[in-house]
Design an enzyme around this catalytic site. Sequence first.
Site, PDB file in Angstrom:
ATOM      1  N   GLU A  22     -21.555   3.667  25.199  1.00  0.00           N
ATOM      2  CA  GLU A  22     -20.460   4.141  26.038  1.00  0.00           C
ATOM      3  C   GLU A  22     -19.445   4.949  25.233  1.00  0.00           C
ATOM      4  O   GLU A  22     -18.819   5.868  25.760  1.00  0.00           O
ATOM      5  CB  GLU A  22     -19.771   2.958  26.730  1.00  0.00           C
ATOM      6  CG  GLU A  22     -20.671   2.150  27.648  1.00  0.00           C
ATOM      7  CD  GLU A  22     -21.325   2.985  28.739  1.00  0.00           C
ATOM      8  OE1 GLU A  22     -20.762   4.058  29.108  1.00  0.00           O
ATOM      9  OE2 GLU A  22     -22.397   2.597  29.236  1.00  0.00           O
ATOM     10  N   HIS A  25     -20.450   8.573  25.340  1.00  0.00           N
ATOM     11  CA  HIS A  25     -20.003   9.247  26.561  1.00  0.00           C
ATOM     12  C   HIS A  25     -18.500   9.524  26.502  1.00  0.00           C
ATOM     13  O   HIS A  25     -18.037  10.610  26.879  1.00  0.00           O
ATOM     14  CB  HIS A  25     -20.298   8.363  27.787  1.00  0.00           C
ATOM     15  CG  HIS A  25     -21.748   8.206  28.095  1.00  0.00           C
ATOM     16  ND1 HIS A  25     -22.615   9.273  28.181  1.00  0.00           N
ATOM     17  CD2 HIS A  25     -22.490   7.096  28.371  1.00  0.00           C
ATOM     18  CE1 HIS A  25     -23.827   8.844  28.497  1.00  0.00           C
ATOM     19  NE2 HIS A  25     -23.783   7.524  28.608  1.00  0.00           N
TER      20      HIS A  25
END
Length: 342
Positions: A22, A25
């Site tokens: 994550e 991202h």
Amino acid sequence: MSTVLTAILAILVFGALILIHEFGHFVAAKKFGVRVNEFAIGMGPTVWSAQRGETLYALHLFPVGGFVSMEGEEDQESPDGRAFCNKKPWQRLLIMAAGPAMNLLLGYLLILGLTAAGNGIATPVIHSFDEDAVTSQYLESGDRILSMDGHRIHTANDISFYLSREADGVMDLVVLRDGEQVELPDVHFKMENVQGVDIVTIDFIVVGEPKTLLNVPVYALDWTVSLTKQLWFSIWDLVFSDRYGIEQMSGPVGVAGAIGESAAMGLDQFTIMVAVISLNLGVFNLLPLPALDGGRIFFVLLEMIRRKRLDPNIEGYINMAGLLALMALMVFVTFHDIVKLF
């Protein structure tokens, strides 16, 4: 290792790998000026959260996933110039690819550390043969194996992998012998029966090279590529062949058990296991399936080809169907993992 320690270790590993994914991202989104509303690790009830600037950082109870919520992620139009949907297609593609890329990078770095800490580098060059070796009829000491059944060989790990896929132990090889490429058709490898199953074994020893500043990162990259190819082959076999059944897949429970077993075997085995899981996450998330990063990348590529974005409602329905299918698959493999414990 006790069940409690295994669970704790698995949670830490899963949490770290999800965080890395994550974070990829998140960093890419910030790089391209996308407004990130929430950065979350885990699913289910929130156990901790904190607002920092425009982003809410949250930790949820179950460490089985995570997400980066971006403004305009599910929309086709938005008045916010920093919305995800208003970014260029190639920027959105890179944001989606950044998560899997971080998992692949982490896998490489772990393999790199393991290689640097090892005693040497195992090459696909034959040093000597076992006393009852079968391959000595075809191969010679000093031969560098270049390919097996058309597959390029870069590391000794490649040899083991391609042999593990053989049923009859007969392969076409190309070797480098005295500076020349030599084709060796129908090379027979030694077969052994283990618990009623015939398996192909390696009956020779390969040459080890001393480590240098140049060959360590190259070997680590070759090893990482080899492991990644194994994952792709495994997925292909699962979907398009009868080599594996879906009941042989492992979910969080099975992976947690494997993490505990590898930790009990020592730091090297544990490091390899974490690297393989990280590479697995990277590879799996790049599959062009709805709800995965690969599926979203596919939609962006389709948009770039059509020069028009797919209706967000249709894309949303497809992703929701994919998410439900993945959840059903997760429940199925987790059930089988639990059954295997008894």
